[in-house]
Write an enzyme that holds these catalytic residues in place. Structure first.
Site, PDB file in Angstrom:
ATOM      1  N   HIS A   1       0.461  -1.354  -0.136  1.00 34.64           N
ATOM      2  CA  HIS A   1      -0.004  -0.041  -0.193  1.00 34.64           C
ATOM      3  C   HIS A   1       0.790   1.232   0.006  1.00 34.64           C
ATOM      4  O   HIS A   1       2.073   0.926   0.215  1.00 34.64           O
ATOM      5  CB  HIS A   1      -1.207  -0.089   0.977  1.00 34.64           C
ATOM      6  CG  HIS A   1      -1.938  -0.774   1.520  1.00 34.64           C
ATOM      7  ND1 HIS A   1      -2.151  -1.483   2.556  1.00 34.64           N
ATOM      8  CD2 HIS A   1      -3.151  -1.539  -0.132  1.00 34.64           C
ATOM      9  CE1 HIS A   1      -3.390  -2.220   2.074  1.00 34.64           C
ATOM     10  NE2 HIS A   1      -4.006  -2.761   0.616  1.00 34.64           N
TER      11      HIS A   1
ATOM     12  N   CYS B   1      -3.075   0.171   9.779  1.00 35.07           N
ATOM     13  CA  CYS B   1      -3.586  -0.559   9.432  1.00 35.07           C
ATOM     14  C   CYS B   1      -4.883  -0.895  11.160  1.00 35.07           C
ATOM     15  O   CYS B   1      -6.395  -1.090  10.435  1.00 35.07           O
ATOM     16  CB  CYS B   1      -3.181  -1.711   9.383  1.00 35.07           C
ATOM     17  SG  CYS B   1      -1.856  -1.655   7.881  1.00 35.07           S
TER      18      CYS B   1
HETATM   19  C1  CIR Z   1      -3.163  -7.533   3.444  1.00 30.44           C
HETATM   20  O1  CIR Z   1      -2.995  -8.096   2.383  1.00 30.44           O
HETATM   21  O2  CIR Z   1      -4.620  -7.289   2.796  1.00 30.44           O
HETATM   22  C2  CIR Z   1      -3.796  -7.953   5.476  1.00 30.44           C
HETATM   23  N1  CIR Z   1      -2.025  -9.017   5.334  1.00 30.44           N
HETATM   24  C3  CIR Z   1      -2.309  -6.498   5.637  1.00 30.44           C
HETATM   25  C4  CIR Z   1      -3.415  -4.926   5.426  1.00 30.44           C
HETATM   26  C5  CIR Z   1      -2.289  -4.085   5.856  1.00 30.44           C
HETATM   27  N2  CIR Z   1      -3.058  -3.017   5.906  1.00 30.44           N
HETATM   28  C6  CIR Z   1      -2.637  -2.314   5.550  1.00 30.44           C
HETATM   29  O3  CIR Z   1      -1.573  -1.378   5.385  1.00 30.44           O
HETATM   30  N3  CIR Z   1      -3.810  -1.246   5.539  1.00 30.44           N
END
Ligand code: CIR
Length: 266
Positions: A166, A260
């Protein structure tokens, strides 16, 4: 010293499910996720938010969604409005349902991204009065357009994210006009495209990878991820009034940063 913004009134978080070891990861961690430790780290993060005076709304975990603690990806909140996202990973679509309900209970006006839009909140950075939107494997141009329709008064700027998960994996705000930026060619290029739109934004280079994902709250408070074998107080202190470390090692293993784990509601 930072220009102080007000503290949000609430934070939405979501507990760690028993299936958290199955969370998505770009690379399988060398050390498997310790789910009990993840639960403990999550509780400690919640305590920090409560200690700052926020109302913390903790949604129940759902074992069907191993990635559900990463609530940031499911909604983008600005003022009294929220865009409920359509997460870019198919296994995560559906995580947004209880988040939408919680935001509506808090009185926010919601709209919802529709297929073929894909957008993860981790790709959305509000800085310098603009919304910067990572164009990544998770967020497509229709996702960006959904965001622009939800917030018609705000300038929406695309930023290419070639490798990282991201946009905010590699950069985030530490003050209203200062971003922490991972010390890597990819992150520097991303910051350069942000700065072309917002020349008044400054950056501080932070390494190692993952450490540049910080949470900026009211009163010049910066929460940063510890657990990188070094402390970042001295890096952030010139820009912040209060610097708080939180160890989220088990969330890093699933590519998650500190941002997150919450959605803030003004
Ligand atoms: C994913 O791959 O979607 C999750 N394991 C990690 C999401 C991380 N979210 C973020 O950076 N906002």
């Amino acid at each position: 010293m930072s220009m102080s913004m007000p503290m949000p009134r609430a934070a939405i978080v979501r507990s760690v499910p028993g299936t958290f070891a199955d969370a998505l990861a770009m690379e399988k961690p060398a050390d498997p996720i310790d789910v009990q430790l993840a639960k403990q780290q999550h509780r400690e993060y919640v305590k920090v938010l409560e200690g700052l005076g926020l109302q913390v709304i903790e949604l129940a975990a759902d074992d069907a969604f191993p990635d559900c603690p990463f609530v940031e990806d499911t909604a983008v909140v600005l003022g009294s409005r929220a865009l409920i996202t359509r997460p870019g990973a198919a296994s995560r679509q559906g995580e947004e349902v209880p988040v939408k309900q919680a935001l509506e209970r808090l009185g926010l006006q919601t709209s919802q991204a529709q297929a073929p839009a894909q957008i993860d909140g981790g790709d959305v950075l509000f800085a310098g009065g603009m919304l910067f939107v990572g164009q990544s494997a998770r967020t497509n141009v229709e996702g960006l357009q959904a965001l622009a329709s939800a917030f018609p008064d705000v300038r929406v700027v695309p930023v290419r994210v070639p490798r990282s998960l991201h946009l905010k994996t590699v950069l985030s705000c530490v003050a209203s006009d200062v971003l922490a930026v991972e010390d890597s060619p990819e992150a520097r290029a991303m910051f350069a495209s942000i700065q072309r739109e917002a020349p008044f934004l400054k950056s501080i280079a932070v390494s190692p990878a993952g450490a540049a994902n910080t949470v900026l709250l009211g009163g010049g408070t910066v929460i940063y991820p510890s657990g990188y074998g070094r402390s970042f107080e001295s890096v952030y202190e010139p820009y912040a009034d209060r610097v708080i470390p939180v160890n989220i090692s088990e969330f890093h293993k699933a590519d998650g940063g500190l941002t997150c784990l919450s959605i803030f509601v003004p």
